[in-house]
Design a protein around this motif. Sequence first.
Motif, PDB file in Angstrom:
ATOM      1  N   VAL A 180      16.661  -3.550  -7.034  1.00 55.88           N
ATOM      2  CA  VAL A 180      16.870  -4.630  -6.104  1.00 55.88           C
ATOM      3  C   VAL A 180      15.554  -5.536  -6.526  1.00 55.88           C
ATOM      4  CG1 VAL A 180      16.990  -5.289  -3.807  1.00 55.88           C
ATOM      5  CG2 VAL A 180      17.903  -3.268  -4.573  1.00 55.88           C
ATOM      6  N   ALA A 181      15.711  -6.820  -6.580  1.00 51.36           N
ATOM      7  CA  ALA A 181      14.725  -7.536  -6.751  1.00 51.36           C
ATOM      8  C   ALA A 181      13.664  -7.773  -5.471  1.00 51.36           C
ATOM      9  CB  ALA A 181      15.270  -9.308  -6.855  1.00 51.36           C
ATOM     10  N   GLU A 182      12.528  -7.674  -5.622  1.00 54.49           N
ATOM     11  CA  GLU A 182      11.418  -7.954  -4.732  1.00 54.49           C
ATOM     12  C   GLU A 182      10.979  -9.214  -4.825  1.00 54.49           C
ATOM     13  OE1 GLU A 182       8.206  -4.944  -5.175  1.00 54.49           O
ATOM     14  OE2 GLU A 182       9.625  -3.620  -5.915  1.00 54.49           O
ATOM     15  N   ARG A 183      11.288 -10.138  -3.535  1.00 57.84           N
ATOM     16  CA  ARG A 183      10.626 -11.503  -3.916  1.00 57.84           C
ATOM     17  C   ARG A 183       9.198 -11.554  -3.697  1.00 57.84           C
ATOM     18  NH1 ARG A 183      15.156 -14.274   0.152  1.00 57.84           N
ATOM     19  NH2 ARG A 183      16.781 -14.446  -1.272  1.00 57.84           N
ATOM     20  N   PRO A 184       8.392 -12.365  -4.468  1.00 58.26           N
ATOM     21  CA  PRO A 184       7.194 -12.663  -4.229  1.00 58.26           C
ATOM     22  C   PRO A 184       6.941 -13.416  -2.984  1.00 58.26           C
ATOM     23  CG  PRO A 184       8.038 -14.140  -5.717  1.00 58.26           C
ATOM     24  CD  PRO A 184       9.522 -13.275  -5.257  1.00 58.26           C
ATOM     25  N   GLN A 241       9.156  -8.013 -12.852  1.00 63.42           N
ATOM     26  CA  GLN A 241       8.165  -8.944 -12.404  1.00 63.42           C
ATOM     27  C   GLN A 241       7.860  -9.904 -13.240  1.00 63.42           C
ATOM     28  OE1 GLN A 241       8.132  -8.836  -9.254  1.00 63.42           O
ATOM     29  NE2 GLN A 241       8.453  -7.039  -8.631  1.00 63.42           N
ATOM     30  N   LEU A 242       8.075  -9.541 -14.423  1.00 61.05           N
ATOM     31  CA  LEU A 242       7.391 -10.864 -15.491  1.00 61.05           C
ATOM     32  C   LEU A 242       8.490 -11.908 -15.329  1.00 61.05           C
ATOM     33  CD1 LEU A 242       5.425 -11.779 -17.352  1.00 61.05           C
ATOM     34  CD2 LEU A 242       6.587 -10.452 -18.938  1.00 61.05           C
ATOM     35  N   PRO A 243       9.660 -11.615 -15.447  1.00 61.92           N
ATOM     36  CA  PRO A 243      10.482 -12.958 -15.214  1.00 61.92           C
ATOM     37  C   PRO A 243      10.239 -13.770 -14.053  1.00 61.92           C
ATOM     38  CG  PRO A 243      11.826 -11.100 -15.964  1.00 61.92           C
ATOM     39  CD  PRO A 243      10.509 -10.652 -15.440  1.00 61.92           C
TER      40      PRO A 243
END
Lengths: 328, 465
Positions: free
Chosen positions: A45-49, B162-164
Motif C-alpha cells: 500500500v502506498a505511503e503518502r508523503p 519511495q523513489l518513484p
Amino acid sequence: MTPGAERHARGHLRHRLIALLPVLGLAMAACVPAGEPRELSGQVVAERPQPAGVGGAPPEEGGEAVDDDCDATASLEPDGTEIPEGSTMAKIRDRGHLVAGVDQNTFLFGFHNPATGQLEGFDIDIAREIAGAVLGDRDRVRFHTITSAERIPALREGDVDIVVRTMTVNCARRENIEFSSVYFEAGQRVLVPKASDVTGLDDLAGQRVCAAEGSTSLRNIAEAAPEPVSVPNWSDCLVMLQQRQVEAVSTDDTILAGMAEQDPTTEVVGEPFTEEPYAIGIPPGDEDMVRYVNAVLEDVRDDRWDELYDRWIEPVLGGASPPEARYR
Amino acid sequence: MTTPGGSWNTDADGSGEPTRTPGYRAWISGLVELAQQAFRRLTVSAARTPGRLSMIAAGLVTLTLLVGLVSTVMAQGKKDAVDGLLEHREPVTAEAQRVYSALSDAEATAAAALLAEESETERLRERYEDSIAQAGASLAKASASAQDVPAAAEQVDIIGQQLPVYTGLVETARANDRQGFPVGASYLQEASELMRSAILPAAEELYELETDRLAEQQRDARSVPVFTALLALGLVAALLATQRYLRRRTNRVLNPGLVVATVAVLVGLLWTSVALVVHGVQVGSGQRDGTEQADRLVSTRIVALQARADQTMSLVARGDGDRHTEGFSKLSRQLGGSDGAGGLLGEVREQAAGGPAEELVNEAIENSESWRRADERIREHSDEGDYGAAVELAISGDDEGAAQAFHALDDNLSQAIAEGRQDFVDSTTTASRALHALPQGLAVLSVVAALGITVGVGERLREYR
C-alpha cells in the motif's frame, strides 16, 4: 482363446494399466491441496508523503483568554515624513537599506518569482513603499523571509525593521509588538476542491482542515468544529489539499485566493467569518517608526494603493478600496 | 529366485506365507562371521612384517589421498572466494554505494536546479536525471544480491517504493515552479523530507549491510585453514615415522619411493604455505588500503553531498531554512572538523597518506575549505536579505562560488574512491594469482606421493616373497 492370444490379451491389459499410471498420478495430484501461490512481496500500500513539520491544534496561548477588549486597529497618529536625527528611521537610512520580514510562499502577497528570481506581491510592494520613503529608493530593501510563527520573535529580537507579512492586528499581539495602521482588510474563508459540497467552515465538522502554525486562522479553526492540521508555511496547506490529506484550507481570503490561482480545481467558498485587518508589524518601543510608517501609509492610501490592489488582488477577489486608518 | 537358507520372494506355490525370518538371521550371522574372519586374518598378518607393511602402505595411501582431496578442495575454495570477491561481492557493494551516493546527489541537485537561472537549470537538470537513472540501475543490480539477507531486502523495498514517489514530487515541484507558483518550493521541501526521512536512511543501511558482507567475505578469504594444515602435518609425521620403522626393519637408510612421497608432500605444504601467506597479505592489503579506504571516502563524500543539499535547500526554503542552515554547519563540521582539515577528511587524509589517493584527498581538503568560506558569504548575503546574491554564490559556477568548490570536492573524492577500488582490485587480483594452479598442483602432488608410497613399500614387500 489360444495361449498366444491369451498372452497377447494379458500384455495388452498390462499396457493399459501402465498407461493408467500417469492418469492416476494426475488424479492424486489434483486431490491433494496445492497450497497458495507464493507471494514474495505481498500487497503493498502506498505511503503518502507529507510536508515536513505537520502538526495539530495550536498550543493554548499563555493559558488565558485572548484579551479582545483593546482597540486593536487603532494605531499612533502619523507625525509627517520628516526623519529626525537619532530616530529609528535615521539609523535605517544610515545603514543604507531597510530590512523587511516577508513571506516567500504566499502567492499574490509575498512570493518568489522563479522567472525573475525576485520576491513579488502586494506585501512586498508595501515594504518597497516604506523603503522608498526612508531611503529614496524602493529597491533599497533587504527581504528577510520568515514563517508566520517567526514574525513576532523576529521583531522582538530586532532582526528586522518591519514585518509586512499578511499579519493580522489583534490585542494579544499588540502586547508584544507595535502595529501600523491597517493597510488591508481580509477575512477568513475556506478553500475546497471544486468537486466538494462544502460551502463553509460549518460543513467541515470533524474533517481535517489545514492552516499555518502560529496563525490566527489555526486558532479559529480549532475553536470551530474541524480537526486542525498545522504546517510551517501556507503553501504546505495547498500541497496537503492537492494530496487529499486535508479536506479544506481555511485562512484569510487573500491567501486562499493565491492558492486558487495556483490550482484551478479549487475555489474559495463561504462568506468571511472573521475580520482580519492587516498591519505592518514594528519592533516594540519604536514608536517613532510607527508614526512614520503611518504617515507613509496615508500617502499610499491616497496614491499607490489602488494601483497595487489592481495589480495583485483585483483579478481574483474583485474591487475594493483602501481601509480607513484609525488612530488612538 | 531363492537364496541359500531362505528366500526374499514369496513362495512359488502362492500360499502367500513368506519364510523370510530364518533366512535373514542366517545372512546376518554369515556377515558377522565374515568380519570376524577378516579381523582374525588381519591381526595374524599384522603380527608379521609383510602384513603390517601392507597395512601401513594402505593407511598412508589413504591418508595421502585424503590430504590431497581436502587441500585441493580448500585451495579451490580459497581461489573461488577471492575470485568471488573480485567478480561479485565488491562490485555489488559498489552498486549499493552508488545507490546511496546517486540518491544524495539527486537531492542536492534537485534543489539547485530549482533555484538556478534558466541557463544553469539545463545542466543541473541533466545531472539530476543522471543521478536518478544511476540510482535506479544500481538498485536493480544491488537488489539481486540483497535478496539473500532479509534486512537488506527490506531496504531495497523501501527505496523501490519511495523513489518513484520522490521523483513525482520533484516533477510536481518543477511544473509548479515553471509557472511561477510558490507551491513548487513546498513540493520540493516535501520531496527532500521524504528523501531524508525514508529513502536515504534505507540506502545507507543497504550500503552498510553490503559493506559488512564484503568485510566478512574478506576475513573468510584470509582465514588460516587449520584443519587442512593439521591433516597435512599429520601426513608428514606418518611418512617420517614409516621411514624410521623401515630403516630399523631393513637396515636401509633410504627408501626412494617414500622419499619421493615425502618430498612431494613437503613441496605441497611449502607451496600452499607461501601461496596462502601471499594471498592473505594481499587480501588484507586490498581490504585495508582498498575497500576500507573507499568506504571511509564514500562516507565522507555522502556527508559532503548532504551538506550541499542542506546548503541549497536552505535557499529554497527561505524563511523556513534554519533547519537546513543548522544541518549544513553540523555536516560541514563532521566533514572537516573545526579547522577544515580534521573530521572525516582528516581521517581520510591519514589513511591515504603515501597512497595514490593522497594528492586527491589534499585537494579535497582545500576544496572543502573554500566551500566553507563560500557558505559563510552565502549566509552573510542571506542574513542581510540579499537573496539574489546568495543564490548566485550558491549555484553559479564562478571560481569563488560554492558550486565550483563543492563540485571540485565531489570530483576529488569520487576519484579517490575509484583509486581505493583500484587498489582493492590490484591487491585482490595478486591474491588470486598467488593461488594460481595450486588446487591442480596439490592434486598432482598427492597422486605422486601416493604412487611413491605404493612403489616404495611394494619394493620392501617383494623382498619378503
